[in-house]
Design an enzyme around this catalytic site. Structure first.
Site, PDB file in Angstrom:
ATOM      1  N   GLY A   1       0.836  -1.193   0.000  1.00 53.35           N
ATOM      2  CA  GLY A   1       0.000   0.000   0.000  1.00 53.35           C
ATOM      3  C   GLY A   1       0.863   1.232   0.000  1.00 53.35           C
ATOM      4  O   GLY A   1       2.095   1.157  -0.116  1.00 53.35           O
ATOM      5  N   GLY A   2       0.193   2.384   0.129  1.00 56.46           N
ATOM      6  CA  GLY A   2       0.936   3.630   0.098  1.00 56.46           C
ATOM      7  C   GLY A   2       1.859   3.794   1.283  1.00 56.46           C
ATOM      8  O   GLY A   2       2.819   4.569   1.219  1.00 56.46           O
ATOM      9  N   MET A   3       1.595   3.090   2.388  1.00 58.70           N
ATOM     10  CA  MET A   3       2.433   3.200   3.583  1.00 58.70           C
ATOM     11  C   MET A   3       3.638   2.282   3.529  1.00 58.70           C
ATOM     12  O   MET A   3       4.579   2.451   4.295  1.00 58.70           O
ATOM     13  CB  MET A   3       1.609   2.880   4.830  1.00 58.70           C
ATOM     14  CG  MET A   3       0.416   3.792   5.052  1.00 58.70           C
ATOM     15  SD  MET A   3       0.904   5.432   5.554  1.00 58.70           S
ATOM     16  CE  MET A   3       1.461   5.104   7.205  1.00 58.70           C
TER      17      MET A   3
ATOM     18  N   VAL B   1       4.132  -5.393   3.132  1.00 65.06           N
ATOM     19  CA  VAL B   1       4.093  -6.362   4.234  1.00 65.06           C
ATOM     20  C   VAL B   1       4.498  -7.729   3.679  1.00 65.06           C
ATOM     21  O   VAL B   1       3.964  -8.184   2.654  1.00 65.06           O
ATOM     22  CB  VAL B   1       2.693  -6.438   4.866  1.00 65.06           C
ATOM     23  CG1 VAL B   1       2.706  -7.396   6.061  1.00 65.06           C
ATOM     24  CG2 VAL B   1       2.228  -5.060   5.305  1.00 65.06           C
TER      25      VAL B   1
ATOM     26  N   ASP C   1      -7.677   4.270  10.754  1.00 64.70           N
ATOM     27  CA  ASP C   1      -7.753   3.620   9.443  1.00 64.70           C
ATOM     28  C   ASP C   1      -8.600   2.349   9.555  1.00 64.70           C
ATOM     29  O   ASP C   1      -8.254   1.293   9.038  1.00 64.70           O
ATOM     30  CB  ASP C   1      -6.361   3.289   8.920  1.00 64.70           C
ATOM     31  CG  ASP C   1      -6.365   2.970   7.415  1.00 64.70           C
ATOM     32  OD1 ASP C   1      -7.329   3.387   6.728  1.00 64.70           O
ATOM     33  OD2 ASP C   1      -5.443   2.312   6.934  1.00 64.70           O
TER      34      ASP C   1
END
Length: 547
Positions: A21-23, A26, A134
């Site tokens: 994702g944008g963060m 994983v 979130d």
């Protein structure tokens, strides 16, 4: 840093990719020393030139590391490698609720159970000052054992930073963001998480998101301006109380929502009790309800039935049919004794209370002297038994003439239950007939048990009161949370809540408890009275809060 399957980083070997994702990304990794499988999250590509951002991540990591709850994916440790911040977290096996939704909306009871678990985790975190920010189905992992684990706790808190919002926010998150979060408020609190939970629950039970659009701007505008379509409009099978709880949770004004995760959770627990009732459980027929008789009636020589069977609704028709046959053959008034009552001229008595219908089957029919000429069986006999199953075919085995019924049996003689073949043991007295009272002087029939319509009405009344109680409980939970916040704010200034408002909150809680106890006892009028009293107190509190 580029990680590939089979590569190692420190003491961890990459086993597979779990998501991106944008963060960050994983990975599924294995500790080469302990062999434990864990999740490795790599945050952002490079933090070398973003020291402030890195410090904020570290603060949030420390907060998440302090959380130990069965519904929160645990953070094991964090480390820096080549200017990148890594997080090692509990590996949760299962599927996300977002993946589960691909098969369509979930059953309401199942969805409510998952959200109750998520709210338990949020209640625990909020009490420790940690806001998730979130919340969405993709961040709720469901294990094979049915346990919900909240993922990515604390990291999304940095989304209040404008720059990070552009980098880290995805379309998936935007669907669930609270209005104040969309507006970039710097004072987000726990109620923002509760809004996201409400949006998630809406989607779980309907299969649709409450706010949608063809662009990010359209979605944000919907959160800020549009009212959601009520869930019951999409699925009319949803309980009204669940619909109300969801709409309350997605109120645009934070002051109109549930004020705490615990209040939200308590409201859903009340809904869960309604959803958890087995279908048809409330419609079970009581003992006094009439039941169809057996297919075949017992023959005249059959042994007496057990006491429990004699008092059941299935045998009640046989007792009444036998009594009606004797009355028809005698062509006189019905015997008045014990539970048996006089019938009208056009028919037979209504069903009596089963608990007292225990006639002695061994009683023989009365015997008259041979000098008395018996009457032939009247032709109107069938009309006397049209309210009950056909009587035993006693006409195929007629009794001897000397044993036919007298015009009027003695008051001391018990009613005949089944025509026994044994010889008569008692002789009726002809002089007893004049002492019998005429039908017009007979006492009124004993009240019958509640009919099926009455029972259905009672169940419907209880259900309506239960729904009203759930709604008032949800409103009180939200108002009580606001009162608690106000009390804390005033206490900091050396002030306190008004005495009448404190008393109203105490009374509302007591009345709601009384209403629940009355419902459990099946006392609908008392439950309604308690609910109305509680609602009056809640209105007083809401008026004080400006709602």
């Amino acid at each position: 840093m580029q990680l590939e399957i089979g590569s190692t980083i420190g003491d961890y070997q990459v086993v597979g990719m779990l998501g991106a994702g944008g963060m960050g990304k994983v990975y599924k990794v294995r500790n080469v020393i302990s062999d434990r499988i864990e999740a490795l999250k790599v945050l952002l590509p490079d933090l070398a030139g973003q020291s402030e951002l890195a410090d904020r991540f570290v603060r949030e990591i420390k907060l998440q590391a302090s959380l130990e709850h069965p519904n929160i994916a645990a953070l094991h440790t964090a480390l820096r490698v080549e200017n990148q911040l890594l997080m090692l977290m509990e590996f949760v096996e299962g599927e996300t609720l977002d993946q589960k939704l691909k098969g369509g909306p979930l059953p309401a009871a199942e969805a409510v159970e998952y959200i109750i678990q998520a709210l338990a985790a949020l209640s625990y975190a909020h009490q420790r000052g940690v806001i998730h920010r979130d919340i969405k189905p993709a961040n709720m992992m469901l294990t094979p054992e049915g346990v919900v684990k909240l993922m990515d706790f604390g990291i999304a808190k940095a989304a209040t930073d404008r720059k990070l919002t552009m980098t880290g926010t995805t379309m998936g998150s935007l669907y669930y963001m609270s209005p104040e979060q969309i507006q970039g408020s710097a004072a987000l609190d726990a109620r923002s998480d509760l809004y996201s939970v409400g949006v998630t629950l809406y989607e779980l039970v309907t299969g649709k998101r409450p706010f949608d659009g063809d662009s990010q701007f359209a979605i944000m505008a919907a959160h800020l301006e549009k009212a959601p379509v009520p869930p019951v409009t999409i699925d009319p099978r949803l309980p009204a109380e669940l619909n109300d709880v969801i709409l309350l949770s997605v109120s645009k004004d934070p002051n109109q929502r549930f004020q705490t995760a615990e209040a939200f959770r308590n409201a859903l627990v009340s809904v869960q009790q309604i959803l958890g009732r087995p279908a048809g459980a409330a419609a079970a027929a009581p003992v006094s309800a009439p039941q169809p008789p057996p297919e075949a009636a017992a023959p005249a020589a059959a042994p007496p039935a057990p006491a429990a069977a004699r008092t059941s609704g299935g045998h009640r028709g046989l007792w009444l049919a036998a009594g009606a046959l004797c009355m028809a053959l005698a062509a006189v008034a019905v015997i008045q004794f014990g539970p048996w009552k006089q019938a009208g001229a056009a028919g037979a008595p209504e069903a009596e209370e089963e608990a007292i219908l225990t006639p002695a089957p061994e009683t023989a029919p009365p015997v008259v002297p041979a000098a008395i000429e018996p009457e032939p069986a009247p032709a109107a006999a069938p009309a006397a038994v049209d309210f009950a199953p056909p009587p035993p075919r006693v006409e195929q085995a007629p009794a001897p003439a000397a044993r036919r019924p007298a015009p009027a049996p003695s008051r001391a003689q018990r009613p005949v239950t089944q025509p026994p073949p044994a010889p008569a043991q008692a002789v009726a007295s002809p002089q007893a007939a004049p002492a019998e009272q005429p039908p017009a002087a007979a006492p009124a029939p004993a009240p019958a048990g509640p009919s099926a319509a009455e029972l259905a009405a009672r169940r419907a009344e209880l259900q309506q009161v239960r729904e009203d109680l759930v709604r008032v409980t949800a409103r009180f939970s939200a108002a009580r949370g606001s009162l608690e916040n106000m009390r804390r704010a005033q206490a900091a200034s050396g002030l306190g809540l008004r005495a009448d408002i404190t008393e109203a909150a105490s009374l509302a809680a007591s009345f709601l408890e009384g209403g629940k106890a009355a419902l459990d006892a099946g006392d609908a009028p008392s439950a309604r009275d308690f609910t109305e009293k509680a609602e009056r107190q809640v209105r007083t509190i809401e008026k004080f809060l400006g709602r």
